[in-house]
Design an enzyme around this catalytic site. Structure first.
Site, PDB file in Angstrom:
ATOM      1  N   GLU A  65       0.816  -1.209   0.000  1.00  0.00           N
ATOM      2  CA  GLU A  65       0.000   0.000   0.000  1.00  0.00           C
ATOM      3  C   GLU A  65       0.850   1.259   0.000  1.00  0.00           C
ATOM      4  OE1 GLU A  65      -3.922  -0.432   2.291  1.00  0.00           O
ATOM      5  OE2 GLU A  65      -2.548  -1.828   3.252  1.00  0.00           O
ATOM      6  N   CYS A  73       3.814   8.353   0.407  1.00  0.00           N
ATOM      7  CA  CYS A  73       4.162   7.538   1.570  1.00  0.00           C
ATOM      8  C   CYS A  73       4.187   6.089   1.093  1.00  0.00           C
ATOM      9  CB  CYS A  73       3.102   7.748   2.652  1.00  0.00           C
ATOM     10  SG  CYS A  73       3.310   6.668   4.080  1.00  0.00           S
ATOM     11  N   CYS A 120       4.774  -6.289   8.686  1.00  0.00           N
ATOM     12  CA  CYS A 120       5.882  -5.780   9.496  1.00  0.00           C
ATOM     13  C   CYS A 120       6.057  -6.698  10.693  1.00  0.00           C
ATOM     14  CB  CYS A 120       5.570  -4.364   9.978  1.00  0.00           C
ATOM     15  SG  CYS A 120       6.954  -3.572  10.865  1.00  0.00           S
ATOM     16  N   CYS A 157       4.589  -3.052  16.788  1.00  0.00           N
ATOM     17  CA  CYS A 157       4.197  -1.901  17.607  1.00  0.00           C
ATOM     18  C   CYS A 157       2.692  -2.036  17.876  1.00  0.00           C
ATOM     19  CB  CYS A 157       4.516  -0.588  16.879  1.00  0.00           C
ATOM     20  SG  CYS A 157       6.294  -0.396  16.599  1.00  0.00           S
ATOM     21  N   CYS A 196      -0.151   0.023  15.919  1.00  0.00           N
ATOM     22  CA  CYS A 196      -0.044   0.129  14.454  1.00  0.00           C
ATOM     23  C   CYS A 196      -0.766  -1.046  13.787  1.00  0.00           C
ATOM     24  CB  CYS A 196       1.427   0.135  14.060  1.00  0.00           C
ATOM     25  SG  CYS A 196       1.708   0.072  12.277  1.00  0.00           S
ATOM     26  N   GLY A 211       5.767  -1.599   7.017  1.00  0.00           N
ATOM     27  CA  GLY A 211       7.101  -2.183   7.133  1.00  0.00           C
ATOM     28  C   GLY A 211       8.109  -1.329   7.863  1.00  0.00           C
ATOM     29  N   GLU A 212       9.200  -1.984   8.236  1.00  0.00           N
ATOM     30  CA  GLU A 212      10.313  -1.290   8.878  1.00  0.00           C
ATOM     31  C   GLU A 212      11.440  -1.219   7.843  1.00  0.00           C
ATOM     32  OE1 GLU A 212      11.345   0.515  11.458  1.00  0.00           O
ATOM     33  OE2 GLU A 212      13.320   0.391  10.538  1.00  0.00           O
ATOM     34  N   SER A 235      11.988   6.441   7.796  1.00  0.00           N
ATOM     35  CA  SER A 235      11.457   6.418   9.162  1.00  0.00           C
ATOM     36  C   SER A 235      11.739   5.059   9.784  1.00  0.00           C
ATOM     37  CB  SER A 235       9.949   6.684   9.118  1.00  0.00           C
ATOM     38  OG  SER A 235       9.396   6.658  10.419  1.00  0.00           O
ATOM     39  N   SER A 278      10.943   6.907  15.227  1.00  0.00           N
ATOM     40  CA  SER A 278       9.664   6.777  15.928  1.00  0.00           C
ATOM     41  C   SER A 278       9.927   6.560  17.403  1.00  0.00           C
ATOM     42  CB  SER A 278       8.884   5.595  15.341  1.00  0.00           C
ATOM     43  OG  SER A 278       8.583   5.871  13.992  1.00  0.00           O
ATOM     44  N   LEU A 279       9.725   7.606  18.181  1.00  0.00           N
ATOM     45  CA  LEU A 279      10.089   7.562  19.596  1.00  0.00           C
ATOM     46  C   LEU A 279       8.883   7.218  20.478  1.00  0.00           C
ATOM     47  CD1 LEU A 279      12.649   7.921  21.224  1.00  0.00           C
ATOM     48  CD2 LEU A 279      12.142  10.365  21.424  1.00  0.00           C
ATOM     49  N   HIS A 280       7.856   8.012  20.414  1.00  0.00           N
ATOM     50  CA  HIS A 280       6.558   7.750  21.064  1.00  0.00           C
ATOM     51  C   HIS A 280       6.534   7.792  22.594  1.00  0.00           C
ATOM     52  CE1 HIS A 280       5.523   6.756  17.046  1.00  0.00           C
ATOM     53  NE2 HIS A 280       5.973   5.527  17.056  1.00  0.00           N
ATOM     54  N   ASN A 286      -3.979   7.387  15.251  1.00  0.00           N
ATOM     55  CA  ASN A 286      -5.066   7.010  14.351  1.00  0.00           C
ATOM     56  C   ASN A 286      -5.675   5.711  14.865  1.00  0.00           C
ATOM     57  OD1 ASN A 286      -4.858   9.086  12.272  1.00  0.00           O
ATOM     58  ND2 ASN A 286      -2.829   8.216  11.933  1.00  0.00           N
ATOM     59  N   CYS A 308      -1.193   7.267   8.903  1.00  0.00           N
ATOM     60  CA  CYS A 308      -0.102   6.509   9.511  1.00  0.00           C
ATOM     61  C   CYS A 308      -0.637   5.335  10.313  1.00  0.00           C
ATOM     62  CB  CYS A 308       0.671   7.383  10.493  1.00  0.00           C
ATOM     63  SG  CYS A 308       1.731   8.578   9.735  1.00  0.00           S
TER      64      CYS A 308
HETATM   65  N1  SAH Z   1       8.480   1.203  10.774  1.00  0.00           N
HETATM   66  C1  SAH Z   1       8.763   2.585  10.554  1.00  0.00           C
HETATM   67  C2  SAH Z   1       7.944   3.241   9.470  1.00  0.00           C
HETATM   68  C3  SAH Z   1       6.475   2.918   9.346  1.00  0.00           C
HETATM   69  S1  SAH Z   1       5.275   3.699  10.371  1.00  0.00           S
HETATM   70  C4  SAH Z   1       8.642   3.354  11.845  1.00  0.00           C
HETATM   71  O1  SAH Z   1       8.204   2.784  12.829  1.00  0.00           O
HETATM   72  O2  SAH Z   1       9.043   4.504  11.884  1.00  0.00           O
HETATM   73  C5  SAH Z   1       5.399   5.432  10.180  1.00  0.00           C
HETATM   74  C6  SAH Z   1       4.992   6.179  11.437  1.00  0.00           C
HETATM   75  O3  SAH Z   1       3.600   6.020  11.730  1.00  0.00           O
HETATM   76  C7  SAH Z   1       5.729   5.708  12.659  1.00  0.00           C
HETATM   77  O4  SAH Z   1       6.155   6.778  13.436  1.00  0.00           O
HETATM   78  C8  SAH Z   1       4.662   4.919  13.375  1.00  0.00           C
HETATM   79  O5  SAH Z   1       4.931   4.772  14.738  1.00  0.00           O
HETATM   80  C9  SAH Z   1       3.450   5.757  13.105  1.00  0.00           C
HETATM   81  N2  SAH Z   1       2.200   5.056  13.391  1.00  0.00           N
HETATM   82  C10 SAH Z   1       1.961   3.736  13.304  1.00  0.00           C
HETATM   83  N3  SAH Z   1       0.703   3.457  13.664  1.00  0.00           N
HETATM   84  C11 SAH Z   1       0.128   4.626  13.997  1.00  0.00           C
HETATM   85  C12 SAH Z   1      -1.173   4.993  14.450  1.00  0.00           C
HETATM   86  N4  SAH Z   1      -2.118   4.086  14.619  1.00  0.00           N
HETATM   87  N5  SAH Z   1      -1.404   6.285  14.680  1.00  0.00           N
HETATM   88  C13 SAH Z   1      -0.443   7.224  14.502  1.00  0.00           C
HETATM   89  N6  SAH Z   1       0.792   6.945  14.058  1.00  0.00           N
HETATM   90  C14 SAH Z   1       1.078   5.650  13.821  1.00  0.00           C
END
Ligand code: SAH
Length: 358
Positions: free
Chosen positions: A94, A107, A114, A118, A121, A161-162, A191, A214-216, A294, A337
């Site tokens: 996608e 994107c 993946c 996480c 996600c 994916g990563e 990313s 992606s820190l979070h 999201n 995302c």
């Molecule tokens: N694997 C990579 C790239 C893919 S995700 C990474 O983790 O960076 C791209 C971004 O979207 C990442 O920062 C991820 O944490 C974020 N993301 C994933 N699921 C999400 C969600 N449900 N809501 C908001 N951001 C999300």
């Protein structure tokens, strides 16, 4: 024929194309014409009318596309389009095209599925299918370009994916998007969830791409509940590797922060994050992208309201850390995302705005 078995239209290299054209006893200048159409004019092969029809047909057969359209959805304002493609072996890929008056960003996915898991996600919830090849990664950008009235200027590896778990194919795709498609390396954003060995390798590359991490969460205890990989590569190691990448290219690093109500969105989290990033010695400094969570089927959390997101970002700003609240795009077509694995028809609701307003 001596070109690679299974070589695709956006996988063939220029030397391989030269060989093919020579084998077919076509004049050498055809190589330039084909290459120009595919990569410079960015038009579908069928529209490359500088080429005789018979040659176009022969090329189309010898060099198939690697992705078949499964579904294509566009928001009512026409500014966001999401594709679900199927590969020749049935994997699903996608990508999302996001346009604004000033730029067009694609994107893209680097893997089908993946393995990083996480928790919030959708792709992570669904699990890993397979790595994508360089051609399958690059073709997502080209196919989005074919559908875009604007020139594609930016690419973010933020789909499924990563990227750093599929390092070689991803880096080759960066080189092709830069060298063959002519995109500025700075406008290519990789990313990562924090795959430290991959980040160290990135620091050795010479193209000045942009890194997003992606820190979070500001601490390991919280982060490990969202990002399982944190047990392998804790925050300190990820930040240290990001210093390397920043130093190699002199580019500011973006830190993504998916904000989840009651989980990581409180003032104390903002303060801890500010402390962490103020002490981070990366060249160019840090930029925090606050992304409202999201919704996904497998995770119960929800996004804080706008006011709360703004307060969080302002708290960072006041502490000297650049921060932006990202407005979600494509939520209404499950194209935001972390939603790319979600399914559903386009509802009649109007789309979200495309601005990234604080
Ligand atoms: N694997 C990579 C790239 C893919 S995700 C990474 O983790 O960076 C791209 C971004 O979207 C990442 O920062 C991820 O944490 C974020 N993301 C994933 N699921 C999400 C969600 N449900 N809501 C908001 N951001 C999300």
């Amino acid at each position: 024929m001596s070109i690679r078995n299974g070589v695709t239209r956006y996988g063939i290299t220029r030397p391989e194309l030269e060989e093919l054209i020579a084998e077919w006893d076509e004049p050498r200048f055809r190589v330039d014409q084909v290459w120009d159409a595919l990569w410079r004019q960015r038009i579908p092969l069928e529209d490359a009318t500088a080429l005789p029809k018979a040659l176009r047909t022969r090329l189309a057969e010898a060099l198939p596309l690697s992705l078949d359209v499964h579904t294509e959805q566009t928001t009512p304002d026409g500014m966001t389009t999401k594709w679900l493609w199927t590969t020749s072996d049935g994997a699903q890929v996608e990508a999302v095209l996001m346009r604004s008056p000033s730029r067009a960003t694609v994107c893209i996915s680097s893997q089908a599925g993946c393995a990083m898991a996480c928790t919030f996600c959708a792709t992570g919830q669904a699990g890993f299918e397979r790595h994508l090849g360089t051609d399958e990664i690059v073709e997502q950008v080209v196919r989005a370009q074919h559908a875009s009235p604007q020139r594609v200027s930016n690419v973010v590896y933020m789909g499924m994916g990563e990227p750093l778990a599929n390092y070689d194919a991803v880096w080759s795709s960066v080189e092709r998007l830069h060298g063959d498609l002519g995109l500025s390396a700075r406008h290519l954003t990789i990313s990562t969830v924090g795959v430290v060995p991959g980040m160290r390798r990135l620091a050795q590359e010479d193209l000045p791409f942009t890194l997003a991490v992606s820190l979070h969460a500001p601490d390991d205890d919280l982060r490990r509940t969202l990002v399982p990989l944190n047990d392998r590569y804790p925050i300190a190691e990820v930040l240290d590797a990001a210093v390397d990448v920043a130093g190699a290219h002199g580019r500011r690093v973006t830190f993504e922060y998916a904000s989840i109500e009651g989980v990581n969105d409180e003032i104390r989290h903002a303060d801890a994050l500010a402390r962490l990033l103020r002490a981070w010695p990366g060249v160019g400094g840090a930029h925090v992208n606050v992304i409202p969570l999201n919704p996904t089927a497998g995770f119960p959390g929800r996004a804080p309201n706008r006011q709360r997101l703004r307060v969080f970002a302002r708290r960072l700003e006041n502490a000297g850390i650049h921060a932006t609240v990202r407005r979600p795009r494509g939520v209404d077509i499950d194209a935001a995302c972390g939603q790319l694995r979600a399914r559903g028809p386009i509802p009649a609701t109007p789309p979200t705005s495309d601005t990234m307003a604080p």
